[in-house]
Design a protein around this motif. Structure first.
Motif, PDB file in Angstrom:
ATOM      1  N   GLN A  25       0.868  -1.084  -0.051  1.00 13.32           N
ATOM      2  CA  GLN A  25       0.046   0.079   0.087  1.00 13.32           C
ATOM      3  C   GLN A  25       0.802   1.104   0.122  1.00 13.32           C
ATOM      4  O   GLN A  25       1.997   1.150   0.541  1.00 13.32           O
ATOM      5  N   THR A  26       0.361   2.224  -0.775  1.00 18.30           N
ATOM      6  CA  THR A  26       1.024   3.517  -0.747  1.00 18.30           C
ATOM      7  C   THR A  26       0.507   4.609  -0.050  1.00 18.30           C
ATOM      8  O   THR A  26      -0.635   4.777  -0.098  1.00 18.30           O
ATOM      9  N   TYR A  27       1.339   5.387   0.859  1.00 22.37           N
ATOM     10  CA  TYR A  27       0.637   6.484   1.602  1.00 22.37           C
ATOM     11  C   TYR A  27       1.648   7.609   1.443  1.00 22.37           C
ATOM     12  O   TYR A  27       2.774   7.678   1.060  1.00 22.37           O
ATOM     13  N   ASP A  28       1.372   8.909   2.032  1.00 26.22           N
ATOM     14  CA  ASP A  28       2.143  10.185   1.834  1.00 26.22           C
ATOM     15  C   ASP A  28       3.255  10.258   3.115  1.00 26.22           C
ATOM     16  O   ASP A  28       2.803   9.278   4.135  1.00 26.22           O
ATOM     17  N   TRP A  29       4.412  10.411   2.936  1.00 29.36           N
ATOM     18  CA  TRP A  29       5.480  10.188   3.756  1.00 29.36           C
ATOM     19  C   TRP A  29       5.009  10.615   5.077  1.00 29.36           C
ATOM     20  O   TRP A  29       5.288   9.900   6.186  1.00 29.36           O
ATOM     21  N   VAL A  30       4.426  11.990   5.384  1.00 29.57           N
ATOM     22  CA  VAL A  30       4.222  12.506   6.529  1.00 29.57           C
ATOM     23  C   VAL A  30       3.519  11.522   7.307  1.00 29.57           C
ATOM     24  O   VAL A  30       3.342  11.464   8.454  1.00 29.57           O
ATOM     25  N   SER A  31       2.137  11.354   6.839  1.00 34.31           N
ATOM     26  CA  SER A  31       1.263  10.442   7.283  1.00 34.31           C
ATOM     27  C   SER A  31       1.545   9.240   7.899  1.00 34.31           C
ATOM     28  O   SER A  31       1.303   8.730   9.017  1.00 34.31           O
ATOM     29  N   ILE A  32       2.442   8.353   6.993  1.00 33.64           N
ATOM     30  CA  ILE A  32       2.805   7.140   7.207  1.00 33.64           C
ATOM     31  C   ILE A  32       3.888   7.269   8.381  1.00 33.64           C
ATOM     32  O   ILE A  32       4.221   6.324   9.159  1.00 33.64           O
ATOM     33  N   GLN A  33       4.858   8.131   8.437  1.00 28.63           N
ATOM     34  CA  GLN A  33       5.790   8.312   9.427  1.00 28.63           C
ATOM     35  C   GLN A  33       5.026   8.541  10.524  1.00 28.63           C
ATOM     36  O   GLN A  33       5.405   8.098  11.622  1.00 28.63           O
ATOM     37  N   LYS A  34       3.975   9.293  10.650  1.00 28.47           N
ATOM     38  CA  LYS A  34       3.262   9.631  11.988  1.00 28.47           C
ATOM     39  C   LYS A  34       2.488   8.454  12.519  1.00 28.47           C
ATOM     40  O   LYS A  34       2.640   8.138  13.680  1.00 28.47           O
ATOM     41  N   TRP A  35       1.996   7.621  11.680  1.00 24.99           N
ATOM     42  CA  TRP A  35       1.359   6.283  11.939  1.00 24.99           C
ATOM     43  C   TRP A  35       2.516   5.346  12.620  1.00 24.99           C
ATOM     44  O   TRP A  35       2.159   4.985  13.807  1.00 24.99           O
ATOM     45  N   LEU A  43      10.275   2.046   4.461  1.00 27.38           N
ATOM     46  CA  LEU A  43       9.553   2.917   3.646  1.00 27.38           C
ATOM     47  C   LEU A  43      10.246   2.905   2.213  1.00 27.38           C
ATOM     48  O   LEU A  43      11.370   3.384   2.313  1.00 27.38           O
ATOM     49  N   VAL A  44       9.421   2.398   1.284  1.00 28.78           N
ATOM     50  CA  VAL A  44       9.907   2.299  -0.241  1.00 28.78           C
ATOM     51  C   VAL A  44       9.263   3.699  -0.887  1.00 28.78           C
ATOM     52  O   VAL A  44       8.218   3.663  -1.111  1.00 28.78           O
ATOM     53  N   PRO A  45      10.000   4.490  -1.728  1.00 34.52           N
ATOM     54  CA  PRO A  45       9.257   5.422  -2.557  1.00 34.52           C
ATOM     55  C   PRO A  45       8.671   4.807  -3.689  1.00 34.52           C
ATOM     56  O   PRO A  45       8.810   3.705  -4.446  1.00 34.52           O
ATOM     57  N   ASN A  46       7.311   5.279  -3.819  1.00 35.88           N
ATOM     58  CA  ASN A  46       6.313   4.877  -4.893  1.00 35.88           C
ATOM     59  C   ASN A  46       6.933   5.668  -6.313  1.00 35.88           C
ATOM     60  O   ASN A  46       6.278   6.661  -6.615  1.00 35.88           O
ATOM     61  N   LEU A  47       7.973   5.035  -6.950  1.00 39.55           N
ATOM     62  CA  LEU A  47       8.526   5.886  -8.062  1.00 39.55           C
ATOM     63  C   LEU A  47       7.414   5.851  -9.240  1.00 39.55           C
ATOM     64  O   LEU A  47       7.452   6.940  -9.901  1.00 39.55           O
ATOM     65  N   ASN A  48       6.641   4.841  -9.559  1.00 45.12           N
ATOM     66  CA  ASN A  48       5.600   5.089 -10.560  1.00 45.12           C
ATOM     67  C   ASN A  48       4.579   6.089 -10.194  1.00 45.12           C
ATOM     68  O   ASN A  48       4.114   6.846 -11.154  1.00 45.12           O
ATOM     69  N   LEU A  49       4.195   5.971  -9.054  1.00 44.38           N
ATOM     70  CA  LEU A  49       3.099   7.000  -8.545  1.00 44.38           C
ATOM     71  C   LEU A  49       3.604   8.660  -8.768  1.00 44.38           C
ATOM     72  O   LEU A  49       3.133   9.412  -9.168  1.00 44.38           O
ATOM     73  N   ARG A  50       5.058   8.708  -8.311  1.00 44.38           N
ATOM     74  CA  ARG A  50       5.796  10.046  -8.566  1.00 44.38           C
ATOM     75  C   ARG A  50       5.783  10.472  -9.793  1.00 44.38           C
ATOM     76  O   ARG A  50       5.381  11.780 -10.474  1.00 44.38           O
ATOM     77  N   LYS A  51       6.129   9.323 -10.848  1.00 43.67           N
ATOM     78  CA  LYS A  51       6.268   9.835 -12.318  1.00 43.67           C
ATOM     79  C   LYS A  51       4.623  10.275 -12.826  1.00 43.67           C
ATOM     80  O   LYS A  51       4.639  10.948 -13.723  1.00 43.67           O
ATOM     81  N   VAL A  52       3.667   9.462 -12.377  1.00 47.84           N
ATOM     82  CA  VAL A  52       2.464   9.871 -12.805  1.00 47.84           C
ATOM     83  C   VAL A  52       1.966  11.375 -12.117  1.00 47.84           C
ATOM     84  O   VAL A  52       1.458  12.027 -13.318  1.00 47.84           O
ATOM     85  N   ILE A  53       2.266  11.844 -11.058  1.00 51.52           N
ATOM     86  CA  ILE A  53       1.846  12.939 -10.485  1.00 51.52           C
ATOM     87  C   ILE A  53       2.872  14.071 -11.325  1.00 51.52           C
ATOM     88  O   ILE A  53       2.175  15.118 -11.625  1.00 51.52           O
ATOM     89  N   HIS A  54       3.950  13.599 -11.583  1.00 55.60           N
ATOM     90  CA  HIS A  54       4.867  14.610 -12.151  1.00 55.60           C
ATOM     91  C   HIS A  54       4.513  15.025 -13.684  1.00 55.60           C
ATOM     92  O   HIS A  54       4.282  16.414 -14.061  1.00 55.60           O
ATOM     93  N   GLN A  55       3.967  13.784 -14.340  1.00 52.48           N
ATOM     94  CA  GLN A  55       3.520  14.066 -15.559  1.00 52.48           C
ATOM     95  C   GLN A  55       2.163  14.975 -15.627  1.00 52.48           C
ATOM     96  O   GLN A  55       1.837  15.701 -16.454  1.00 52.48           O
ATOM     97  N   TYR A  56       1.252  14.421 -14.253  1.00 54.19           N
ATOM     98  CA  TYR A  56       0.118  15.288 -14.329  1.00 54.19           C
ATOM     99  C   TYR A  56       0.404  16.812 -14.207  1.00 54.19           C
ATOM    100  O   TYR A  56      -0.189  17.867 -14.901  1.00 54.19           O
TER     101      TYR A  56
END
Length: 95
Positions: free
Chosen positions: A7-17, A37-50
């Motif tokens: 599952q993928t979460y934003d860094w701040v929220s999952i760190q707090k959790w 925690l492992v960066p979701n590079l595919n999601l990062r690319k999709v966000i960047h392209q958007y």
């Protein structure tokens, strides 16, 4: 960031959790095999392209700075547009 259940979460929220002692996945309820925690590079690319496609300014972080005060805030117009966008993407495009 992706946890051991996939599952993928934003860094701040999952760190707090995790820092509050939770060792289960918030989505699945499964015990986490690791708190790494492992960066979701595919999601990062999709966000960047958007952002590029829609003229959204991309913020650059200074050397691993995790100050979220300058990022898109929940409830902001940019956040609302990103949510609308992601609702339209088939899951296989992100994976």
């Amino acid at each position: 960031m992706t946890v051991s259940t996939g599952q993928t979460y934003d860094w701040v929220s999952i760190q707090k959790w995790l820092k509050s002692g939770n060792l289960i996945c918030p989505k699945t309820g499964e015990k986490l095999a690791t708190t790494e925690l492992v960066p979701n590079l595919n999601l990062r690319k999709v966000i960047h392209q958007y952002c590029v496609d829609h003229g959204v300014q991309i913020l650059k972080f200074q050397s691993q700075s995790r100050d979220i005060s300058s990022t898109i805030l929940p409830g902001s117009p940019a956040c609302a547009e990103a949510i609308k966008f992601f609702k339209r993407i088939p899951c296989e495009k992100i994976a």
